[in-house]
Design a protein around this motif. Structure first.
Motif, mmCIF file in Angstrom:
data_model
loop_
_atom_site.group_PDB
_atom_site.id
_atom_site.type_symbol
_atom_site.label_atom_id
_atom_site.label_comp_id
_atom_site.label_asym_id
_atom_site.label_seq_id
_atom_site.Cartn_x
_atom_site.Cartn_y
_atom_site.Cartn_z
ATOM 1 N N THR A 89 13.845 13.667 -1.951
ATOM 2 C CA THR A 89 14.618 13.105 -3.057
ATOM 3 C C THR A 89 15.554 11.989 -2.615
ATOM 4 O OG1 THR A 89 16.239 14.893 -2.778
ATOM 5 C CG2 THR A 89 14.488 15.220 -4.403
ATOM 6 N N THR A 90 15.209 11.288 -1.538
ATOM 7 C CA THR A 90 15.966 10.114 -1.111
ATOM 8 C C THR A 90 15.008 8.929 -0.981
ATOM 9 O OG1 THR A 90 15.719 10.883 1.178
ATOM 10 C CG2 THR A 90 17.824 11.313 0.102
ATOM 11 N N PRO A 91 15.517 7.708 -1.068
ATOM 12 C CA PRO A 91 14.643 6.528 -0.982
ATOM 13 C C PRO A 91 13.908 6.439 0.351
ATOM 14 C CG PRO A 91 16.793 5.939 -1.888
ATOM 15 C CD PRO A 91 16.909 7.350 -1.388
ATOM 16 N N LYS A 92 12.809 5.700 0.348
ATOM 17 C CA LYS A 92 11.987 5.563 1.552
ATOM 18 C C LYS A 92 12.524 4.487 2.503
ATOM 19 C CE LYS A 92 7.676 7.031 -0.691
ATOM 20 N NZ LYS A 92 8.267 7.321 -2.000
ATOM 21 N N SER A 93 13.205 3.486 1.973
ATOM 22 C CA SER A 93 13.658 2.369 2.802
ATOM 23 C C SER A 93 15.087 2.583 3.292
ATOM 24 C CB SER A 93 13.588 1.059 2.013
ATOM 25 O OG SER A 93 14.486 1.100 0.914
ATOM 26 N N ARG A 94 15.444 1.907 4.385
ATOM 27 C CA ARG A 94 16.798 2.005 4.919
ATOM 28 C C ARG A 94 17.807 1.405 3.945
ATOM 29 N NH1 ARG A 94 18.064 -0.289 10.831
ATOM 30 N NH2 ARG A 94 16.658 1.454 11.296
ATOM 31 N N LEU A 95 17.500 0.220 3.396
ATOM 32 C CA LEU A 95 18.413 -0.410 2.437
ATOM 33 C C LEU A 95 18.559 0.455 1.197
ATOM 34 C CD1 LEU A 95 20.164 -2.748 1.477
ATOM 35 C CD2 LEU A 95 18.066 -3.906 0.692
ATOM 36 N N MET B 226 10.815 1.296 -6.101
ATOM 37 C CA MET B 226 10.066 0.216 -6.747
ATOM 38 C C MET B 226 10.678 -1.152 -6.445
ATOM 39 S SD MET B 226 9.250 1.850 -10.516
ATOM 40 C CE MET B 226 8.789 0.243 -11.157
ATOM 41 N N LEU B 227 12.008 -1.199 -6.416
ATOM 42 C CA LEU B 227 12.689 -2.478 -6.212
ATOM 43 C C LEU B 227 12.727 -2.893 -4.750
ATOM 44 C CD1 LEU B 227 15.695 -1.959 -8.674
ATOM 45 C CD2 LEU B 227 13.690 -3.413 -9.024
ATOM 46 N N ILE B 228 12.810 -1.906 -3.848
ATOM 47 C CA ILE B 228 12.920 -2.202 -2.417
ATOM 48 C C ILE B 228 11.677 -1.660 -1.727
ATOM 49 C CG2 ILE B 228 14.324 -1.943 -0.339
ATOM 50 C CD1 ILE B 228 16.696 -1.332 -2.192
ATOM 51 N N LYS B 229 10.759 -2.540 -1.424
ATOM 52 C CA LYS B 229 9.493 -2.139 -0.830
ATOM 53 C C LYS B 229 9.659 -1.858 0.661
ATOM 54 C CE LYS B 229 7.200 -2.767 -4.665
ATOM 55 N NZ LYS B 229 6.648 -1.620 -5.420
ATOM 56 N N VAL B 230 8.981 -0.819 1.107
ATOM 57 C CA VAL B 230 8.986 -0.477 2.524
ATOM 58 C C VAL B 230 7.962 -1.339 3.254
ATOM 59 C CG1 VAL B 230 8.643 1.350 4.216
ATOM 60 C CG2 VAL B 230 9.645 1.881 1.990
ATOM 61 N N ARG B 231 8.368 -1.911 4.387
ATOM 62 C CA ARG B 231 7.437 -2.726 5.164
ATOM 63 C C ARG B 231 6.338 -1.828 5.724
ATOM 64 N NH1 ARG B 231 9.801 -6.448 9.864
ATOM 65 N NH2 ARG B 231 10.773 -7.367 7.991
ATOM 66 N N PRO B 232 5.076 -2.173 5.508
ATOM 67 C CA PRO B 232 3.969 -1.333 5.999
ATOM 68 C C PRO B 232 4.015 -1.182 7.515
ATOM 69 C CG PRO B 232 3.180 -2.980 4.437
ATOM 70 C CD PRO B 232 4.588 -3.331 4.750
ATOM 71 N N PHE B 233 3.581 -0.032 7.986
ATOM 72 C CA PHE B 233 3.577 0.242 9.419
ATOM 73 C C PHE B 233 2.685 -0.774 10.141
ATOM 74 C CE2 PHE B 233 1.739 2.359 13.160
ATOM 75 C CZ PHE B 233 2.904 2.661 13.849
#
Length: 330
Positions: free
Chosen positions: A265-271, A312-319
């Motif tokens: 239940t937390t975002p995937k990205s650091r930002l 949705m707004l902050i995309k995670v950079r693909p590995f």
């Protein structure tokens, strides 16, 4: 060419290992709560954990139709059991008052948290909100007993105030009444509150263990706590005398370390996480000031519903992604 589904990067650490680390981190707060509040707290914790595990077991055997092949299903349950229901039941119990007259609350709360919030949505990793948080909010809006909390059996060591059963120290702070000293609030001596939130020292030990084991990012709980404290100071006309009572009262530290950091239940990205935890702090301080009662559970539950928007707004950079270098200008 063989194409397989994710994850493509594997590690020896499993969900079960991580959840065991969380249980170990909760051990100091659980033991301290039992020492401070007596056998009633132990009963509440046992009921919470047992009800959560039993709910998951019943759901599993119904889904797998145990009456057709009982031994195989029992082996399957033991193989897939990852201790998440134990954590849900224990966390829920630690957010409850220690009055044993409310023995039904950890039972109902655990059934709701595991059966409705977790299993109904597909089980571990598929819940939309934190199950323990949802269970506590469910109990809070259902029973008036959630508004009165026994005080720890140990009296204050740095104050002349007497511990009584009633609102928590946070409620007294919000109402402008005299509160216990920061030393008492940190150690939990004489604090009226939930079983697991009183001794901040025990919670700090659990936090350090989780950081050492790499289960949580060290800066995220601190970001939540610091933001709440500083915004509370600003709301009181920049009176820094309220900083320590604000962060040491109520369930802020328990929620910041063990609930707000839930992977699902937390975002995937650091930002996204930085924005998420700052928003938690701002909302907690603001709503505490506006409503004059503990609001941490409601704030975390509310912010859980915003996680998909942040993702949705902050995309995670693909590995393995590498940004293309700009060609040198001729």
């Amino acid at each position: 060419m063989k194409v397989s589904v994710s994850p493509h990067v594997k590690t020896p650490r499993t969900t079960r290992h991580i959840m065991l680390d969380v249980l170990i981190a909760l051990f100091p707060a659980t033991v301290t709560g039992i020492v401070y509040f007596g056998w009633e707290a132990a009963v509440i914790c046992i009921l919470g954990v047992a009800s959560a595990v039993l709910t998951e077991f019943i759901w599993f055997i119904l889904a797998k139709k145990i009456w057709k092949n009982g031994k195989e299903v029992l082996r399957d349950f033991a193989a897939q059991f990852d201790f998440t229901s134990c954590i849900t039941g224990l966390l829920l119990a630690l957010t409850l008052p220690s009055s044993v007259s409310g023995w039904y609350m950890p039972v109902l709360g655990s059934v709701f948290a595991v059966g409705v919030v977790k299993m109904l949505f597909g089980g571990t990793g598929k819940n939309i909100v934190n199950p323990a948080i949802a269970g506590r909010v469910f109990l809070f809006i259902s029973f008036s007993a959630m508004t009165l909390y026994p005080a720890a059996h140990f009296g204050p060591i740095a104050s002349d105030l007497s511990p009584v059963t009633g609102p928590t120290q946070l409620g007294q702070l919000m109402q402008g009444a005299e509160t216990l000293s920061p030393v008492d609030l940190f150690l939990g001596t004489g604090v009226a509150g939930c079983i697991g939130e009183t001794c901040k020292l025990a919670l700090l030990v659990g936090y350090l263990y989780l950081v050492f084991r790499g289960v949580i990012k060290w800066y995220l709980p601190l970001l939540y706590i610091a933001t709440e404290g500083l915004f509370a100071v600003a709301l009181e006309g920049f009176d820094f005398a309220v900083f320590l009572p604000s962060i040491l009262s109520g369930g802020l530290i328990l929620g910041a370390v063990f609930m707000a950091t839930d992977y699902v239940t937390t975002p995937k990205s650091r930002l996204g996480n930085i924005i998420y935890f700052i928003a938690l702090g701002l909302l907690t301080a603001g709503l505490r000031k506006a409503l004059s009662f503990e609001i941490v559970s409601f704030v975390i539950l509310l912010m859980n519903f915003t996680v998909f928007l942040l993702d949705m707004l902050i995309k995670v950079r693909p590995f393995g992604y590498r940004r293309k270098k700009k060609e040198a200008t001729k």
